[in-house]
Write a protein that holds these residues in place. Structure first.
Motif, PDB file in Angstrom:
ATOM      1  N   ALA A  32     -37.526 -23.451  -1.794  1.00  0.00           N
ATOM      2  CA  ALA A  32     -36.959 -22.103  -1.801  1.00  0.00           C
ATOM      3  C   ALA A  32     -36.280 -21.761  -3.119  1.00  0.00           C
ATOM      4  O   ALA A  32     -35.915 -20.606  -3.339  1.00  0.00           O
ATOM      5  CB  ALA A  32     -35.962 -21.948  -0.658  1.00  0.00           C
ATOM      6  N   ARG A 401     -34.994 -20.256   6.704  1.00  0.00           N
ATOM      7  CA  ARG A 401     -34.759 -19.920   5.301  1.00  0.00           C
ATOM      8  C   ARG A 401     -35.973 -19.300   4.632  1.00  0.00           C
ATOM      9  O   ARG A 401     -35.865 -18.810   3.502  1.00  0.00           O
ATOM     10  CB  ARG A 401     -34.344 -21.166   4.504  1.00  0.00           C
ATOM     11  CG  ARG A 401     -33.195 -21.936   5.088  1.00  0.00           C
ATOM     12  CD  ARG A 401     -31.961 -21.094   5.260  1.00  0.00           C
ATOM     13  NE  ARG A 401     -31.321 -20.736   4.000  1.00  0.00           N
ATOM     14  CZ  ARG A 401     -30.225 -20.011   3.908  1.00  0.00           C
ATOM     15  NH1 ARG A 401     -29.663 -19.525   4.997  1.00  0.00           N
ATOM     16  NH2 ARG A 401     -29.711 -19.724   2.719  1.00  0.00           N
ATOM     17  N   MET A 402     -37.137 -19.306   5.277  1.00  0.00           N
ATOM     18  CA  MET A 402     -38.350 -18.756   4.675  1.00  0.00           C
ATOM     19  C   MET A 402     -39.131 -17.961   5.721  1.00  0.00           C
ATOM     20  O   MET A 402     -39.098 -18.283   6.908  1.00  0.00           O
ATOM     21  CB  MET A 402     -39.221 -19.870   4.083  1.00  0.00           C
ATOM     22  CG  MET A 402     -38.647 -20.496   2.818  1.00  0.00           C
ATOM     23  SD  MET A 402     -39.682 -21.812   2.145  1.00  0.00           S
ATOM     24  CE  MET A 402     -39.270 -23.145   3.277  1.00  0.00           C
ATOM     25  N   ARG A 422     -38.454 -15.666   0.756  1.00  0.00           N
ATOM     26  CA  ARG A 422     -37.136 -16.144   1.168  1.00  0.00           C
ATOM     27  C   ARG A 422     -36.630 -15.278   2.318  1.00  0.00           C
ATOM     28  O   ARG A 422     -37.174 -14.209   2.619  1.00  0.00           O
ATOM     29  CB  ARG A 422     -36.145 -16.100   0.005  1.00  0.00           C
ATOM     30  CG  ARG A 422     -36.489 -17.060  -1.140  1.00  0.00           C
ATOM     31  CD  ARG A 422     -35.376 -17.056  -2.162  1.00  0.00           C
ATOM     32  NE  ARG A 422     -35.713 -17.902  -3.308  1.00  0.00           N
ATOM     33  CZ  ARG A 422     -36.321 -17.481  -4.402  1.00  0.00           C
ATOM     34  NH1 ARG A 422     -36.659 -16.191  -4.522  1.00  0.00           N
ATOM     35  NH2 ARG A 422     -36.584 -18.306  -5.396  1.00  0.00           N
TER      36      ARG A 422
END
Length: 568
Positions: A32, A401-402, A422
């Protein structure tokens, strides 16, 4: 000295893709923190035509089916495999139980090939798969295997829908007194079943009965075992409604209630070409003993069709609804169907929660432009936006987180690929466009509890601040003829007619006659001076010209005339 945390590290994040040229592949997730990454393949699982994954709490098992080989169950980490019987070759309808302890397969009935039934339940153990139970099933219910057979959250009970009855079995199909059936629930004309994910007794299930011969459709909730102070069949709630040919039953992750999303092929109000919709909320348990459980029609944030309704994935005490005419409105509701927050109007038709329930993606996919808003539900604040056109499938990573979006065939037969963003919409940080056509793409499930629940980072806040400071790029405009440039309305015919009408308006607000402008200095409302036509002006000019010529000739004669003779 505090004891060291000896909990195992969270599993590595992975994607699974299925394409025509390379079959099924395992793809490690990108970092990320980096930009412009290319997703690489770490393992190949073979060229199969169908694939299913276990639920997030059931491990990293995937089922591989289709083709001429028997169905296989493989681990995405470690490579362990278990092959089912040879008669499962060509099976393309299969699904895992909630904990991944069982795999359900269905094939077309064949008395010679499947004398005990073609709906089969397989018990899964590391490196082995054994047949646990078989059922006769000519056709699956609408909704597939989960609408035909389902388990409670802890798999202590299994609910199997047959004609007009729900059979309740031991979750592992262990026989006691010669049978594994522990009870039954009578439901006339039932067409769909949904088992509650609750993990403690009393367990629950929902059944849908469609409209038949003028009678309204119904959704009934049952508790098992039946409560001692309730109905004998365990019914705790029932809701009847018209205009419901089909239904989607969505249980709260905590088993608190079920959302009933109805649909009809024809909208009786004439407001939509895509049929009519309705949304109802039914709680699974009554507030007081002996009373029916709460149920109601969900008050929509905007009048119109229901585009999406999704439960918050952790506790299941809230749900988000997108409804209304274009542009629809998105709103957040509690378990009493009371609106607690409105996200506003936008062209959105998809609601997708992150596994931790903190971030929420509101997207406009399908026939919309692909704009996505990312929200922090805890702070009720938008953390970012992105434009993801032509997305067919999408989903959050297990660590929240993604966000992945992929363009797949056969919905889109060109520009197939995978993009990873993201949680705040920045990116894409990684892409993969070398698999064409691409048929499937999804995250390998993992339990969200194994990952920390983190909010927006300082880097995300800095990116949002920098984005606000950057002037927005001007969008390319459509061509307009020179005479229409700068005109309000974009130079359309209506705007040009409107401009002409405004030009011809007098100061008094009335319309003047064409070709009769008001002379300066005249009072408001005074009649304008009459004007001659072009032909009259031409005749007047010719007359004046002849008069001038005649005057000039007379003057010339008077000038050159001989003097009079002298007097004698």
């Amino acid at each position: 000295m505090a004891a060291l945390d000896e909990s195992p590290p969270p599993p590595a994040l992975q994607l699974i893709t299925r394409s025509r040229s390379h079959g099924i592949e395992v793809v490690p997730a990108p970092s990320a923190r980096d930009e412009n990454q290319t997703l690489a393949v770490s393992a190949a699982l073979g060229a199969k035509r169908s694939i299913a994954v276990a639920s997030p709490g059931a491990g990293d098992w995937v089922a591989l089916g289709g083709g001429n080989a028997p169905l296989e169950v493989a681990a995405t980490r470690g490579g362990a495999r278990a092959t089912l019987l040879d008669d499962t070759a060509g099976c393309e309808r299969f699904a895992f139980s909630p904990t991944g302890a069982h795999l359900v397969t269905w094939q077309r009935p064949n008395p010679e090939k499947f004398p005990d039934g073609s709906l089969r339940v397989w018990s899964l153990k590391p490196g082995a798969a054994t047949l646990a139970r078989s059922f006769h099933c000519k056709v699956l219910n609408r909704g597939g295997i989960p609408a035909t057979i389902g388990w409670s959250g802890d798999e202590r009970l299994a609910f199997h829908a047959v004609t007009n009855t729900i059979h309740v079995h031991d979750g592992a199909f262990q026989e006691k007194n010669g049978t594994d059936q522990v009870g039954s629930i009578k439901v006339e004309n039932m067409s769909q079943l949904a088992a509650s994910p609750i993990k403690t007794a009393p367990y629950a299930c929902a059944a849908f009965v469609p409209e038949i011969k003028g009678r309204p459709a119904q959704v009934k909730l049952f508790a098992f075992p039946p409560p001692p102070d309730g109905a004998a069949d365990g019914q705790v709630s029932a809701k009847a409604f018209y205009r419901a040919q089909d239904c989607k039953l969505s249980w709260s992750p905590g088993g608190h209630g079920v959302l009933v999303q109805t649909h009809t092929d024809v909208d009786a109000t004439g407001g939509s070409y895509y049929g009519g919709t309705g949304l109802y909320l039914m709680q699974a348990r009554p507030k007081k003993a002996g009373e029916p459980a709460f149920e109601c029609l969900v008050p929509l944030p905007k009048e119109g069709p229901v585009a999406a309704a999704e439960w918050e994935p952790t506790k299941g005490l809230e749900f988000v609804v997108i409804a209304g005419t274009i542009p629809p409105t998105a709103a957040l509701y509690n378990l009493e169907a009371e609106q607690i927050y409105a996200f506003g109007n936008a062209h959105r038709n998809v609601a997708c929660w992150a596994p931790h329930g903190r971030f929420l993606a509101l997207a406009g996919f399908g026939n919309l432009a692909g704009d996505v808003d990312f929200w922090d539900r805890h702070k009720k604040k938008k953390v970012g936006s992105a434009n993801i056109p032509c997305a067919v499938t999408y989903g959050w990573s297990p660590d929240s987180r993604m966000f992945m979006a992929a363009t797949l065939a056969p919905r889109m037969n060109v520009d197939n690929g995978v993009r990873v963003y993201r949680y705040d919409g920045s990116g894409p940080i990684a892409t993969k466009n070398d698999r064409d056509p691409l048929y499937d793409c999804f995250w390998v499930p993992a339990c969200a509890d194994r990952f920390p629940d983190r909010g927006a980072s300082a880097e995300s806040k800095a990116r949002a601040k920098a984005l606000k400071a950057t002037p927005a790029a001007s969008k390319p405009q459509a061509y307009r003829p020179p005479g229409a440039r700068g005109m309000a309305g974009g130079g359309s015919l209506a705007s040009m007619i409107r401009a002409e009408r405004e030009k011809d308006k007098g100061t008094s607000g009335g319309l003047k006659k064409q070709g009769q402008p008001r002379k300066e200095g005249l009072p408001v409302g005074a009649a304008p001076e009459p004007q001659q036509s072009r032909n009259a002006k031409r005749k007047e000019a010719a007359r004046k010209r002849k008069e001038a010529e005649a005057a000039a000739a007379a003057l010339e004669e008077a000038t050159v005339a001989p003097p009079p003779p002298p007097a004698s």
